[in-house]
Scaffold this active site. Sequence first.
Site, PDB file in Angstrom:
ATOM      1  N   ASP A  71      -6.601  -5.264   3.567  1.00 45.84           N
ATOM      2  CA  ASP A  71      -5.169  -5.500   3.656  1.00 45.84           C
ATOM      3  C   ASP A  71      -4.591  -5.840   2.285  1.00 45.84           C
ATOM      4  O   ASP A  71      -5.319  -6.193   1.340  1.00 45.84           O
ATOM      5  CB  ASP A  71      -4.885  -6.634   4.642  1.00 45.84           C
ATOM      6  CG  ASP A  71      -3.585  -6.436   5.405  1.00 45.84           C
ATOM      7  OD1 ASP A  71      -2.722  -5.685   4.919  1.00 45.84           O
ATOM      8  OD2 ASP A  71      -3.431  -7.034   6.486  1.00 45.84           O
ATOM      9  N   ASP A  73       2.641  -2.058  10.962  1.00 49.54           N
ATOM     10  CA  ASP A  73       2.454  -3.287  11.744  1.00 49.54           C
ATOM     11  C   ASP A  73       3.276  -3.261  13.027  1.00 49.54           C
ATOM     12  O   ASP A  73       3.043  -4.064  13.930  1.00 49.54           O
ATOM     13  CB  ASP A  73       2.868  -4.506  10.910  1.00 49.54           C
ATOM     14  CG  ASP A  73       1.802  -4.924   9.914  1.00 49.54           C
ATOM     15  OD1 ASP A  73       0.647  -4.468  10.047  1.00 49.54           O
ATOM     16  OD2 ASP A  73       2.123  -5.703   8.999  1.00 49.54           O
TER      17      ASP A  73
END
Length: 757
Positions: free
Chosen positions: A490, A560
């Site tokens: 990430d 997301d």
Amino acid sequence: RSAPVILPLTSPSAEALNVDKAGTFLPACISNWPLPRLPIMTTDSVHLLTRSSQMTLCKDEQGRVRRAYYGPRLHQPEDALENAADAPLLYSSLADSVTGLPNASGEYCICVTQADGALSLSLECQGWEVLELDDDREEAVFYGKDPSYPVRVEIHVRSHRESDTFLQWAVVRNEGKEGIRLHRAASAQLGLRAERYFVTSFRGTWGGESLMSEEEVARGHELALVSGTGTRTAQEGSPGFIISLDGPAREDSGEVVLGALAWSGNYRIWFRHSPYHYLFAGAGLDTAPAPYLLDGGGVFETPPLILTHSKNGKGEASRRIHRWARRYGLRGGGTERPTLLNSWEGVYFTFTEKVLHGMMKRAADLGIELFVLDDGWFGNRFPRNDARAGLGDWQVNRAKLPHGLEGLIRHAEELGIRFGIWVEPEMVNPHSELYQNHPEWVIGLPHRENRQERSQYLLDLSNPHVCRYILDAMRKLLGEHPGISYVKWDCNRKISDPGSPWLDACRQGNLPIDYVRGYEHVLDTLASEFPDVTFQACSSGGGRADYGTMRRHHEFWTSDNTDAYERVFMQWGIGHLFPAISMAAHVTASPNHQTGRSAPLKFRFDVAMSGRLGFELQPCDMTEEDMAFSKRALSEYKRIRPVVQFGDLYRLSSPYESRVASLMYVCGKRAVVFAWLMDKWLADSPPPLRLKGLNPAARYLVREINMNEDGSLTNVHEQVLGGDFLMDAGIRIRWKKAFQSVCLEVAETNPDAPASS
């Protein structure tokens, strides 16, 4: 040409990066390269040919290289030289852009301040060579030199025969003793001739990545696509585009050029419609906000621009770049991706070992192949119980996991599933041991307050000591836990205060590029040392959906935002540039955690199954009915997975233009069709769904899969029909309410039928 090349990074103390000949993109900044040989030119032109396309390059009387032709392959390639005198330059310097010729672009690819302060560069072609890399790839290399300054520029153009794609990039060599400054060093430019030009881009933001838009570039106007966040630059827009000539882009007709820049840092892509009706387009990394200092003896290589041309609309262009991507653009593009359960939306930071065991047991019962433990598993002195602490301290939190990661891995293996882990190695929280020990490793400006985003700072990957720390931490994590087969990597913030404590004052402008090269170096090293570990690129969602990143990762996290309705639009957009195998798509809870929208489980499944299928919820909260449906759907996906992940994409009905969104994949003699009803009007009857890419002479068994309590929505379930009927008459769907969806498997029943012409 056949031996691996060892390319040191800019800093002499950085570790070496091993690059092979199989197509791995080279670093932008490297030192001590051998000087190129200057071949003897035996012709005045080069024809790079693929199965269906052709690019012809030639040298003019002033010693400059021009792109004489780019389009469908000609029966006589030499015919392309007919218009060579008016052809645009292959690569222009500042001097070339102000010649006053009718086809002068007003733009330029490269701009250099020389050591004496002159803003000047003029290139003369001294020679070229054509290299046959293998049975699929051929490469032309043009060697240019400034007659007044010690600067050379190589232009590389590589053709890929089977996928009808081309790559172009440049190499700048400073052969002087003093540094020069690069204000611009683009990868390539194009010159096109038509009456009108329309550009499709894929812009976005967090939670709404890769949303398509198309606009005309008016005569005398310029359009620029720019991203300057330093990291997660694709979140502002994936660095790709479609140029449509003489009208808006159509799916199956019309001339288009599709391009994608293989770079995960700041970029600039421009389109200028000149008064003479030429379109000049170019793409490259962006050196803003300050020029790049290239030391004496240094070499700077730009990232490749990938190009494909189609006379049959953007659908054909997408299929071509997808074929290239599965072979060259993605790590492991020929290997099936497993189904997985990610823990994030199921439990977030609040989990125990017992809770995770329960999730893994449910995942195994469903037939899921991989369990991924997301954020919250690390940190002892500063435990990672929320986003405010622990980043940088990659030790297992024994309070949460008394048996460590090895205990979870052992439990997963007992259940017959694999194990994966979340990391964010480029970041650090102020509340961490790493930051307390090395505050000088953080990017920030002197005499200014260093701003936090998501309670974290960005580590300075231009610093080789930082890269070495990250490598050592990841080597320890993966080396001590060989059962980890998947890493979700990430990156949750941008470069907001662009200062490097490592770089000296005259090199501060190098930070945005050197950061990316440090990141690439770390990932390349881990890929070579842990070749069996799958890496996902996650960057606040889709912030690294670009081909620079995807050479180092197997897939990207699309967004997301996991709302299935909104994912249809995002996956539709990014699917123009990337194949389904690279696109992580998860079934999540309803109501959705980001939007609060409710959708049927079947709809959520059918959206996720059109990419790499995964789960992101707490399976222990599922009803028995939902468990039963999910188990059946997972089994069906595994059966059709090769078609989805390796098939050619055909877009049938756009969500941007219709209340029905539909696409299909064709792989050999099998196809899979997805259709989603995005909205329903009472007085409405959508047209039949006409399939594409089938053999009109063949017969196909059509099966509707993933049916729920609504039953079959078509009248073709388990019917055998001709390919011509399915493509011409189409399939009628009995839509009744919004968020219904259909998934069809179409399989040829007479494999000896003659192929379509």
